[in-house]
Write a protein that holds these residues in place. Structure first.
Motif, mmCIF file in Angstrom:
data_model
loop_
_atom_site.group_PDB
_atom_site.id
_atom_site.type_symbol
_atom_site.label_atom_id
_atom_site.label_comp_id
_atom_site.label_asym_id
_atom_site.label_seq_id
_atom_site.Cartn_x
_atom_site.Cartn_y
_atom_site.Cartn_z
ATOM 1 N N PHE A 1 65.787 -51.955 24.521
ATOM 2 C CA PHE A 1 64.443 -51.955 25.476
ATOM 3 C C PHE A 1 63.411 -53.248 24.798
ATOM 4 O O PHE A 1 63.472 -53.438 23.566
ATOM 5 C CB PHE A 1 63.715 -50.818 25.137
ATOM 6 N N LEU A 2 62.516 -53.561 25.542
ATOM 7 C CA LEU A 2 61.362 -54.394 25.476
ATOM 8 C C LEU A 2 60.139 -53.996 26.041
ATOM 9 O O LEU A 2 60.473 -53.089 27.013
ATOM 10 C CB LEU A 2 61.740 -55.694 26.116
ATOM 11 N N LEU A 3 58.992 -54.080 25.362
ATOM 12 C CA LEU A 3 57.646 -53.693 25.843
ATOM 13 C C LEU A 3 56.932 -54.671 26.437
ATOM 14 O O LEU A 3 56.957 -55.858 25.622
ATOM 15 C CB LEU A 3 56.936 -52.764 24.942
ATOM 16 N N ALA A 4 56.320 -54.873 27.425
ATOM 17 C CA ALA A 4 55.537 -56.082 27.980
ATOM 18 C C ALA A 4 54.363 -55.726 28.845
ATOM 19 O O ALA A 4 54.031 -54.650 29.234
ATOM 20 C CB ALA A 4 56.292 -56.870 28.740
ATOM 21 N N GLY A 5 53.087 -56.655 28.685
ATOM 22 C CA GLY A 5 51.955 -56.199 29.541
ATOM 23 C C GLY A 5 51.262 -55.307 28.965
ATOM 24 O O GLY A 5 51.047 -55.156 27.852
ATOM 25 N N ASP A 6 50.563 -54.679 29.765
ATOM 26 C CA ASP A 6 49.706 -53.593 29.152
ATOM 27 C C ASP A 6 50.258 -52.611 28.510
ATOM 28 O O ASP A 6 49.741 -51.865 27.458
ATOM 29 C CB ASP A 6 48.863 -52.683 30.438
ATOM 30 N N SER A 7 51.694 -52.254 28.915
ATOM 31 C CA SER A 7 52.445 -51.157 28.161
ATOM 32 C C SER A 7 52.636 -51.636 26.394
ATOM 33 O O SER A 7 52.684 -50.841 25.757
ATOM 34 C CB SER A 7 53.941 -51.158 28.659
ATOM 35 N N ALA A 8 52.351 -52.786 26.389
ATOM 36 C CA ALA A 8 52.723 -53.516 24.960
ATOM 37 C C ALA A 8 51.180 -53.628 24.443
ATOM 38 O O ALA A 8 51.220 -54.194 23.364
ATOM 39 C CB ALA A 8 53.311 -54.897 24.931
ATOM 40 N N GLY A 9 50.041 -53.057 25.164
ATOM 41 C CA GLY A 9 48.857 -53.395 24.598
ATOM 42 C C GLY A 9 48.450 -54.769 24.791
ATOM 43 O O GLY A 9 47.365 -55.235 23.770
ATOM 44 N N TYR B 1 41.344 -47.410 24.248
ATOM 45 C CA TYR B 1 41.293 -47.779 25.533
ATOM 46 C C TYR B 1 39.877 -48.061 26.019
ATOM 47 O O TYR B 1 38.923 -47.405 25.417
ATOM 48 C CB TYR B 1 42.149 -46.623 26.391
ATOM 49 N N GLY B 2 39.678 -48.634 26.966
ATOM 50 C CA GLY B 2 38.452 -48.499 28.023
ATOM 51 C C GLY B 2 38.908 -47.848 29.215
ATOM 52 O O GLY B 2 40.155 -48.054 29.660
ATOM 53 N N SER C 1 48.977 -49.605 31.505
ATOM 54 C CA SER C 1 48.365 -49.025 30.290
ATOM 55 C C SER C 1 48.655 -47.613 30.248
ATOM 56 O O SER C 1 48.953 -46.627 31.269
ATOM 57 C CB SER C 1 46.931 -49.197 30.864
ATOM 58 N N ARG C 2 48.935 -47.042 28.901
ATOM 59 C CA ARG C 2 49.271 -45.749 28.713
ATOM 60 C C ARG C 2 50.526 -45.254 29.376
ATOM 61 O O ARG C 2 50.542 -44.192 30.005
ATOM 62 C CB ARG C 2 48.211 -44.723 28.984
ATOM 63 N N GLY C 3 51.625 -46.236 29.582
ATOM 64 C CA GLY C 3 52.790 -45.949 30.426
ATOM 65 C C GLY C 3 53.338 -44.668 29.982
ATOM 66 O O GLY C 3 53.435 -44.379 28.677
ATOM 67 N N SER C 4 53.847 -43.794 30.946
ATOM 68 C CA SER C 4 54.435 -42.356 30.445
ATOM 69 C C SER C 4 55.490 -42.664 29.719
ATOM 70 O O SER C 4 55.664 -41.702 28.518
ATOM 71 C CB SER C 4 54.276 -41.546 31.320
ATOM 72 N N MET C 5 56.571 -43.468 29.997
ATOM 73 C CA MET C 5 57.921 -43.300 29.309
ATOM 74 C C MET C 5 57.496 -44.318 28.024
ATOM 75 O O MET C 5 58.013 -44.072 26.917
ATOM 76 C CB MET C 5 58.741 -44.241 30.477
ATOM 77 N N THR C 6 56.512 -45.001 27.941
ATOM 78 C CA THR C 6 56.207 -45.886 26.878
ATOM 79 C C THR C 6 55.623 -45.009 25.851
ATOM 80 O O THR C 6 56.005 -45.050 24.478
ATOM 81 C CB THR C 6 55.474 -47.172 27.267
ATOM 82 N N LYS C 7 55.013 -44.120 26.027
ATOM 83 C CA LYS C 7 54.400 -43.187 25.227
ATOM 84 C C LYS C 7 55.271 -42.365 24.604
ATOM 85 O O LYS C 7 55.410 -42.140 23.537
ATOM 86 C CB LYS C 7 53.394 -42.316 26.021
ATOM 87 N N SER D 1 42.448 -47.568 33.129
ATOM 88 C CA SER D 1 42.519 -47.729 31.800
ATOM 89 C C SER D 1 42.723 -49.018 31.332
ATOM 90 O O SER D 1 43.879 -49.459 32.022
ATOM 91 C CB SER D 1 43.248 -46.547 31.014
ATOM 92 N N LEU D 2 42.142 -49.515 30.296
ATOM 93 C CA LEU D 2 42.660 -50.826 29.838
ATOM 94 C C LEU D 2 43.005 -50.610 28.271
ATOM 95 O O LEU D 2 42.079 -50.094 27.461
ATOM 96 C CB LEU D 2 41.501 -51.872 29.730
ATOM 97 N N PRO D 3 44.039 -51.278 27.583
ATOM 98 C CA PRO D 3 44.392 -51.006 26.343
ATOM 99 C C PRO D 3 43.603 -52.024 25.318
ATOM 100 O O PRO D 3 43.756 -53.432 25.713
ATOM 101 C CB PRO D 3 46.008 -51.608 26.136
#
Ligand code: SF4
Length: 572
Positions: A335-343, A221-222, A199-205, A318-320
């Motif tokens: 690139f690809l985004l997966a899991g919590d990084s992808a919300g 987020y929660g 969740s809220r990955g720093s590089m994803t951000k 935190s939870l997306p």
């Protein structure tokens, strides 16, 4: 300019959680199958890509705290033989009893029916910590190189194409000067980078901002604050799942809690997971999610599960929760985004592990196609998006797409919306496809207006007694959190003057309240405008990212600290 080693890989996976490990395992399975077919048929070319997975924690699992209910659907897809394989997954208990409680300040009532999204019969209570360690073992057996203690600091990019990950430097002192053990973070060059940072990955951000990948709604987020307890046998049987609504959140604040009976450890400890989620789109600038959680445990209905027990572990995450419309674009050049990084989370069911596993698998299928074609541009990575939309995962996310934002009008409106969505395939009240949303920090009200012009509230005595309830420092101690003290602060405040000036007046420094690890303190500073200045106790940080999300001025930037720093959740 710092000279950096460059290590070449084909696929770089960032994050040793369920999504990252599922990517690694499934990609290896696809490659093995492909190579066996090539060998048998004599047609085609074998593929032997270099795959690496990096994890910021000192060990895989050390940043994943115990206590979650997992829908086995994701595991069924990843490892269909999981029930019969000799190295069985470390599942704590199958859910046999579940119910929901409506809590009031002094008690609560069982709801006559359990809301369908909270029905958990047949699901598995897991220690995420143990579960990801088990997945990591499988990935390693398949030949994936796993580098724990390697935090990615920033993405290597060539224009808009991601070309890999630059690791954080180590051996830098708190003033930014190299120490005797300085090591420049290497660049892991990758043709494809799969971001599964959580969740809220720093590089994803960084990537979402740079390439404007935002979805239709901003992510909301929660914050889950949780503890693992050892309790007397029989007090909370393994396989019991209780979800709660109502108190201690007020009617305008999203949230809910849980108690899960996890079962017995090998050493005979009877474990319980207890926690409370608070929506990070609350209004009260003095709200403290950790304090709410301590109050939660005082409710007789919750206390009954814990009394006579002992708190073993603490954590926060935190939870997306924004759902389908808050998901960013999930692919691009390299690139690809997966899991919590992808919300990817089903906030209505409070579940995300199965979605993380499934998204990791679909990312692996897209990666495999890229490797076959030798093309890692968006032309091929877009396959991932197509696969997601055609999958059961998408259908599930569509059904809960308006759940969290339905509560922006308060609890009653949220319940009406949730009921409406159940009947009409996820549509919001009045048949709306997308209940629009705003970033969580924009809901925070200023101290004056919120408290009727009466200024900053005086907090009552914290309800910690050291037996059932605890202060933040005791809880942080029980998270096993450690960081190298002599390193640059990983909580980068880009406009520190705001903290001791405008924020004192406008929001009463909410970072002191929302951080569940007592990282932020306003200490006396004679001569400053309001006589206070911000002190950051960075070594307490449990990596929940709440400050990055909830700071009203968005001037706090969470970056990865030196490798291995952070909580050390135990293998409970
Ligand atoms: Fe969470 Fe930020 Fe506090 Fe760390 S400093 S524990 S990320 S709120």
């Amino acid at each position: 300019m710092t000279e950096r080693d460059v290590m070449e890989f084909d696929v770089v996976i960032v994050g040793g959680g369920p999504a990252g490990l599922a990517t690694a395992i499934h990609l290896k399975n696809l490659l093995d199958r492909h190579n066996a077919q090539v060998q048998a048929s004599g047609n085609g070319q074998q593929l032997a890509p270099e795959i690496v997975l990096i994890e910021k924690a000192a060990e895989v699992g050390a940043h994943a705290i115990s206590g979650a209910v997992m829908d086995p659907k994701g595991l069924d897809a990843l490892l269909p033989d999981w029930r019969t394989r000799p190295d069985k997954p470390p599942l704590e208990a199958e859910v046999h009893t579940d119910y929901a409680l409506w809590l009031t300040e002094n008690g609560g009532r069982k709801l006559p029916i359990t809301p369908p999204p909270l029905k958990n019969h047949g699901n598995q209570i897991v220690s995420l910590n143990k579960f990801v360690r088990w997945l990591a073992g499988i990935a390693e057996q398949k030949g994936v190189q796993i580098f724990p203690g390697f935090p990615g600091r920033e993405l290597a990019m060539d224009g808009n194409r991601v070309t890999g990950v630059q690791l954080a430097d180590s051996g830098v002192d708190k003033h930014g000067q190299p120490k005797g053990n300085f090591q420049a973070g290497a660049i892991l060059a990758g043709k494809l980078t799969v971001l599964c940072e959580g969740s809220r990955g720093s590089m994803t951000k960084q990537l979402v901002q740079k390439l404007k990948l935002d979805g239709q709604n901003p992510q909301v987020y929660g914050l889950g604050v949780k503890e693992v307890w050892e309790v007397p046998k029989g007090q909370c049987p393994p396989g019991l799942v209780v979800h709660t609504m109502g108190w201690p959140q007020d009617s305008k604040t999203f949230g809910g809690g849980w108690v899960y009976g996890m079962g017995e450890t090998e050493g005979g400890k009877n474990l319980v997971s207890v926690g409370l989620v608070t929506g990070l789109d609350y209004r009260d600038p003095s709200l403290d999610p950790h304090r709410l959680f301590q109050q939660y445990k005082l409710n007789p209905k919750i206390r009954a599960f814990l009394q006579g027990g002992k708190m073993l572990h603490y954590g926060a995450k935190s939870l997306p929760e924004g759902g389908l419309f808050a998901m960013p674009k999930l692919f691009g050049d390299g690139f690809l985004l997966a899991g919590d990084s992808a919300g990817l989370m089903n906030s209505m069911r409070l579940k995300g592990i199965h979605l993380a596993l499934r998204s990791g698998m679909l990312a692996a299928e897209a990666a495999f196609e890229c490797l076959q074609k030798g093309d890692f541009s968006a032309t091929t990575t877009q396959v991932y998006d197509q696969k997601m939309r055609a999958d059961w995962l998408w259908e599930e996310l569509r059904a809960c797409r308006n759940f969290h934002q339905g509560f922006h009008g308060g609890r009653l409106m949220g319940i009406v919306n949730a009921g409406f969505a159940q009947l009409f395939g996820g549509r919001g009240f009045l048949w709306r496809d997308n209940l629009k949303s705003a970033a969580g920090h924009t809901f925070l009200q200023q101290v004056g207006p919120y408290f009727g012009g009466k200024g900053k509230p005086v907090a009552g005595k914290l309800p910690e007694d050291g037996a059932l309830t605890f202060d933040k420092l005791t809880d942080v101690y029980n998270s096993g959190t450690m960081h190298e003290e002599d390193q640059p602060c990983h909580l980068v405040v880009t406009q520190p003057d705001l903290c001791s000036t405008r924020c004192v007046e406008e929001f009463g420094n909410p970072c002191q309240h929302f951080c569940p690890a007592a990282v932020y303190e306003m200490e006396e500073k004679p001569g400053s405008k309001h006589g206070v200045d911000l002190k950051i106790n960075a070594s307490n940080c449990v990596h929940c990212k709440t400050c990055d999300i909830m700071d009203p001025y968005q001037v706090i930037n969470w970056v990865t600290p030196e490798g291995g720093g952070g909580p050390n959740y135990q293998n409970l």
